[in-house]
Design an enzyme around this catalytic site. Structure first.
Site, PDB file in Angstrom:
ATOM      1  N   ASP A 146       0.855  -1.183   0.000  1.00 43.37           N
ATOM      2  CA  ASP A 146       0.000   0.000   0.000  1.00 43.37           C
ATOM      3  C   ASP A 146       0.894   1.237   0.000  1.00 43.37           C
ATOM      4  OD1 ASP A 146      -0.004   1.109   3.089  1.00 43.37           O
ATOM      5  OD2 ASP A 146       0.087  -1.080   3.043  1.00 43.37           O
ATOM      6  N   ASP A 197     -10.377   3.499   5.083  1.00 42.46           N
ATOM      7  CA  ASP A 197      -9.320   3.377   6.088  1.00 42.46           C
ATOM      8  C   ASP A 197      -9.790   4.130   7.338  1.00 42.46           C
ATOM      9  OD1 ASP A 197      -7.083   3.738   7.702  1.00 42.46           O
ATOM     10  OD2 ASP A 197      -5.711   4.063   6.041  1.00 42.46           O
ATOM     11  N   GLU A 221      -9.116   4.326  11.455  1.00 42.23           N
ATOM     12  CA  GLU A 221      -8.168   3.890  12.478  1.00 42.23           C
ATOM     13  C   GLU A 221      -7.949   4.986  13.504  1.00 42.23           C
ATOM     14  OE1 GLU A 221      -3.920   4.272  10.920  1.00 42.23           O
ATOM     15  OE2 GLU A 221      -5.048   3.906   9.055  1.00 42.23           O
TER      16      GLU A 221
END
Length: 307
Positions: free
Chosen positions: A2, A91, A93
């Site tokens: 990534d 994403d 987090e």
């Protein structure tokens, strides 16, 4: 692997010859940042023969999930059916900007509000693309900030846990689809593995059509059957077949051909997100007792019972 703008220029041919099979590329963050290297990184991965997907770094305290999904879709995250594109990634987090925005690890959202935010994002992405967005997260963050929600089983999991094994999974999932095991490794960017074969990875990029079938009993004489294209592609030549039971015959079914107890309803084409409903009227031979229709659509069998 990534990558993001921080990765810099990537030698994608070296990645491919070095064993790389897929890559995730950051496209956006919040509603005001687009990776300036996105086009080169995303296109470069494809040119080198890698399967690739785009990801959005969530900032849930700044705007709602729908707005950030829209921004992602408009700036590189829109899934295309080219055989090389994975579903887009959300994403979500631990808040990395605590010193700047003054928010806690959960961006000062309650678990209930965070789940709502996630639903808004993933529902918008599903509506726009026909695909379930992949969710990138850690088990500890998910447990703390969503209350360990189990509401996202349909979204593939990209688990972040650096070490030798994936470990415990968040409650929504029984298996991970991708695993980020290290921040750095032999390939550029973060190091990831796919939990399956290469052919399964390609199937995730190029999934089969998806159709759902539902029915309802309106009365002893009236039934409906609905066919809904919930997948990413238009579908063609779908046939609804049915046969009544319990001593009744079909006397009306607009859009269908019928005779006696049998009916056949052809659908020439059904676009992504579209649905069609057939209404079937019958004439029972008796006023009491169990009656209904057995319906078949491809491999799906549906039994509508009245009485």
């Amino acid at each position: 692997m990534d990558v993001s703008n921080w990765t810099g220029e990537v030698d994608w041919e070296s990645v491919a010859t070095g064993g790389g099979k897929f890559a995730f590329v950051q496209a956006t963050e919040g509603t005001n940042y687009r990776n300036p290297r996105f086009d080169g990184q995303f296109g470069g991965a494809a040119t080198a023969g890698l399967i690739r997907g785009a990801y959005h770094f969530a900032q849930p305290h700044e705007s709602d999930g729908t707005a950030q999904a829209d921004y992602f879709l408009q700036n590189g995250g829109n899934w295309v059916s080219d055989g090389q594109s994975l579903p887009g990634v959300l994403d979500i987090e631990d808040n990395p900007y605590k010193d700047k925005n003054g928010k806690n690890s959960c961006y000062d959202l309650s678990a209930e509000d965070m789940v709502t935010w996630l639903k808004d994002f993933t529902n918008k992405y599903r509506q726009a693309t026909g695909r379930h967005a992949i969710i990138y997260t850690t088990t500890s963050w998910w447990q703390t900030c969503t209350g360990n929600s189990d509401k996202f089983r349909s979204n593939p999991l990209w688990l972040a846990r650096w070490g030798g094994e994936p470990g415990e999974l968040p409650k929504s999932w029984k298996r991970h689809t991708f695993w980020q095991s290290a921040e750095k490794g032999p390939l550029a960017g973060g190091q990831n593995s796919f939990n399956g074969s290469e052919s399964q990875l390609r199937s995730l990029a190029n999934p089969p059509a998806e159709v759902t079938v539902s029915g309802a009993v309106k009365s002893r004489k009236t039934y409906t059957v609905t066919v809904h294209n919930t997948g990413p592609y238009p579908v063609k030549d779908v046939t609804v077949s049915g046969r009544t039971y319990g001593g009744q015959r079909v006397v009306g079914a607009p859009g269908c051909k019928y005779s006696g107890t049998a009916l056949r309803c052809p659908i020439r084409e059904l676009g992504r997100g579209q649905k069609v409903t057939f209404t079937v009227t019958t004439k029972p031979s008796k006023t009491k007792g169990r009656v209904g229709i057995n319906v078949t659509v491809g491999s799906v069998k549906l039994v509508l019972k009245a009485g």
